[in-house]
Design a protein around this motif. Structure first.
Motif, PDB file in Angstrom:
ATOM      1  N   GLU A 185      -3.167   1.155  -8.593  1.00  0.00           N
ATOM      2  CA  GLU A 185      -4.462   0.502  -8.972  1.00  0.00           C
ATOM      3  C   GLU A 185      -4.445   0.770 -10.565  1.00  0.00           C
ATOM      4  OE1 GLU A 185      -6.437   4.971  -8.691  1.00  0.00           O
ATOM      5  OE2 GLU A 185      -6.477   3.702  -6.843  1.00  0.00           O
ATOM      6  N   TRP A 186      -5.408  -0.038 -10.994  1.00  0.00           N
ATOM      7  CA  TRP A 186      -5.655  -0.296 -12.507  1.00  0.00           C
ATOM      8  C   TRP A 186      -6.178   1.153 -13.057  1.00  0.00           C
ATOM      9  CZ3 TRP A 186      -2.931  -4.162 -12.484  1.00  0.00           C
ATOM     10  CH2 TRP A 186      -3.447  -5.449 -11.624  1.00  0.00           C
ATOM     11  N   PHE A 224       0.880   0.223 -13.029  1.00  0.00           N
ATOM     12  CA  PHE A 224       0.307  -0.390 -11.662  1.00  0.00           C
ATOM     13  C   PHE A 224       1.206  -0.108 -10.646  1.00  0.00           C
ATOM     14  CE2 PHE A 224       0.021  -4.090  -8.743  1.00  0.00           C
ATOM     15  CZ  PHE A 224      -1.115  -3.848  -8.227  1.00  0.00           C
ATOM     16  N   ASP A 264       0.823  -1.122   0.178  1.00  0.00           N
ATOM     17  CA  ASP A 264       0.035  -0.128   0.026  1.00  0.00           C
ATOM     18  C   ASP A 264       0.960   1.384  -0.095  1.00  0.00           C
ATOM     19  OD1 ASP A 264      -2.367  -1.376  -0.040  1.00  0.00           O
ATOM     20  OD2 ASP A 264      -2.689  -1.319   2.103  1.00  0.00           O
TER      21      ASP A 264
END
Ligand code: FE2
Length: 334
Positions: free
Chosen positions: A263-264, A258, A78
Motif C-alpha cells: 500500500e502507498w 510499495f 495480495d
C-alpha cells in the motif's frame, strides 16, 4: 542491482543522471528513433529454467489481477510474501543482464508478468508515468521466459508513439486513441515475435500490448523498469479537471516500499501541480503526429501545430452540426 559496467564515455550527449540511455551507440540510436529495441538477454535454456522456478511459486496457476486485462502482475498480489519472492526471483535473474546495457540508470522495479493458458491478446495501452518528471525517459523491459511450445509469443507496439503527445494516462482516464483503437491495432501496430530469453526494451510511454497465449500452460515473462539514476519516483493523480497533482513517492524507494507493504506509504505527499493537457485525437492527427516525430513536453504539444485555428473552427462547426442533428433526432446514434 549490480553496478553498470564502467565503460568510458556515454553514447548519448544529451543524457544526464535523470535520463537512462544505452551504452552502445547503435542501440542508443535505434532506441531514440523507434522507441524500442529487441534483444536476446538470456540463453534460451536459462530463460526456460527461470520460468520453471517462477511456475513452481504458483502450483495452482494464477488469476488475472490487472483491471480490464487478462494477465497477472506479481507486483500487486495480495499475498505480499509471494509478491516479494517472485519479484526477487526475476530481479536476480534478469537485472544483471540488463543493467550493464544502460548508463545513468537504476532499476525502479521488477515483477513477474504471467498470462494464463488460453488468455487472449492484451489490448494496446499506455503506461502511467511513475517519475517526478512525467516525460523523463523510463525504459521498460519485457523478457519472455517460458517456452511457448510452437506458438509464437508476440509483443505488439506502435513505433515512435512514445514521443507524440503530452498525454498522462491515469486511473480515471480513457486513452487518447479511444476513438480509433481498432485502427491502432490493425493499421499502426507492429508485431514482434520472441523466443525464450529474448526481450523488448521500450520507452514506458509507447503504445503496446501482448499477443494471446493459445497454449494450455501459463506464459511467464519478467518485467524490469529502469529510470534515471537520480530520478525521483512519483504518482500523478488528477487534481480537478485541468491539473495533476505530483505525489512524491519517497525519492528512490517508492516502488520498493510499495512492494514491501502493498500500500502507498503515508509519507507520500503532493509536491507540485502540472497542467492537464490530455486531449483526445483523431486517427488522422495520430498519423500526422507519428510522421512529425516531434517530442511532446509539458510546455510543448505538437498537436498545437496540427490543429490550426481554421481546423479548430471547422471541428467546432462539425460538433455543432452533430449536436443540432441529435437535438432534432436525425443524428441520434442507433
Ligand atoms: Fe503494459
Amino acid at each position: 542491482m549490480p553496478e553498470p559496467a564502467n565503460l568510458a564515455g556515454t553514447p548519448d550527449d544529451a543524457a544526464t543522471d535523470r535520463t537512462p540511455s544505452f551504452r552502445d551507440p547503435a542501440l542508443a540510436r535505434r532506441f531514440s528513433e523507434e522507441g524500442f529495441v529487441k534483444l536476446r538477454i538470456l540463453p534460451s535454456d536459462a530463460a526456460i529454467a527461470i520460468a520453471g522456478r517462477v511456475a513452481r511459486l504458483y502450483p495452482h496457476g494464477v488469476e488475472a489481477n490487472q483491471p480490464q486485462s487478462n494477465w497477472y502482475l506479481g507486483l500487486i498480489d495480495d499475498d505480499r510474501e509471494l509478491a516479494l519472492r517472485s519479484a526477487r526471483l526475476v530481479r536476480d535473474a534478469i537485472v544483471p543482464s540488463l543493467a550493464p546495457l544502460f548508463a545513468h540508470a537504476r532499476c525502479h522495479y521488477a515483477s513477474v508478468a504471467i498470462k494464463p493458458g488460453g488468455a487472449g491478446a492484451t489490448p494496446i495501452h499506455q503506461h502511467w508515468p511513475t517519475t517526478i518528471d512525467p516525460f523523463a525517459r523510463r525504459i521498460a523491459c519485457w523478457v519472455l521466459l517460458s517456452d511457448s511450445h510452437g506458438s509464437a509469443a508476440r509483443f505488439r507496439l506502435v513505433p515512435r508513439s512514445q514521443r507524440i503527445l503530452p498525454y498522462i494516462r491515469h486511473s480515471r482516464s480513457g486513452d487518447y486513441f479511444d476513438g480509433f483503437s481498432e485502427q491502432v491495432e490493425r493499421r499502426h501496430a507492429r508485431d514482434l515475435e520472441l523466443s525464450p530469453g529474448e526481450a523488448v526494451l521500450f520507452e514506458d510511454s509507447i503504445l503496446h500490448g501482448t499477443g494471446a497465449n493459445p497454449g494450455r500452460q501459463m506464459r511467464v515473462a519478467a518485467l524490469a523498469n529502469f529510470v534515471g539514476v537520480d530520478m525521483g519516483a512519483a504518482a500523478l493523480l488528477p487534481d480537478g479537471d485541468d491539473a495533476f497533482a505530483v505525489i512524491d513517492t519517497g525519492g528512490r524507494d517508492g516502488m520498493a516500499e510499495f512492494l514491501e507493504a502493498g500500500e502507498w506509504p503515508e509519507s507520500w505527499r503532493p509536491v507540485s501541480r502540472i497542467a492537464n493537457r490530455n486531449r483526445a485525437i483523431s486517427e488522422e492527427e495520430f498519423v500526422r503526429l507519428l510522421a512529425g516525430n516531434e517530442a511532446a513536453t509539458l510546455d510543448h504539444d505538437p498537436l498545437d501545430a496540427i490543429r490550426s485555428p481554421r481546423s479548430r473552427f471547422s471541428r467546432i462547426v462539425r460538433r455543432a452540426a452533430r449536436l443540432a442533428g441529435r437535438w432534432t433526432g436525425r443524428g441520434a446514434p442507433g
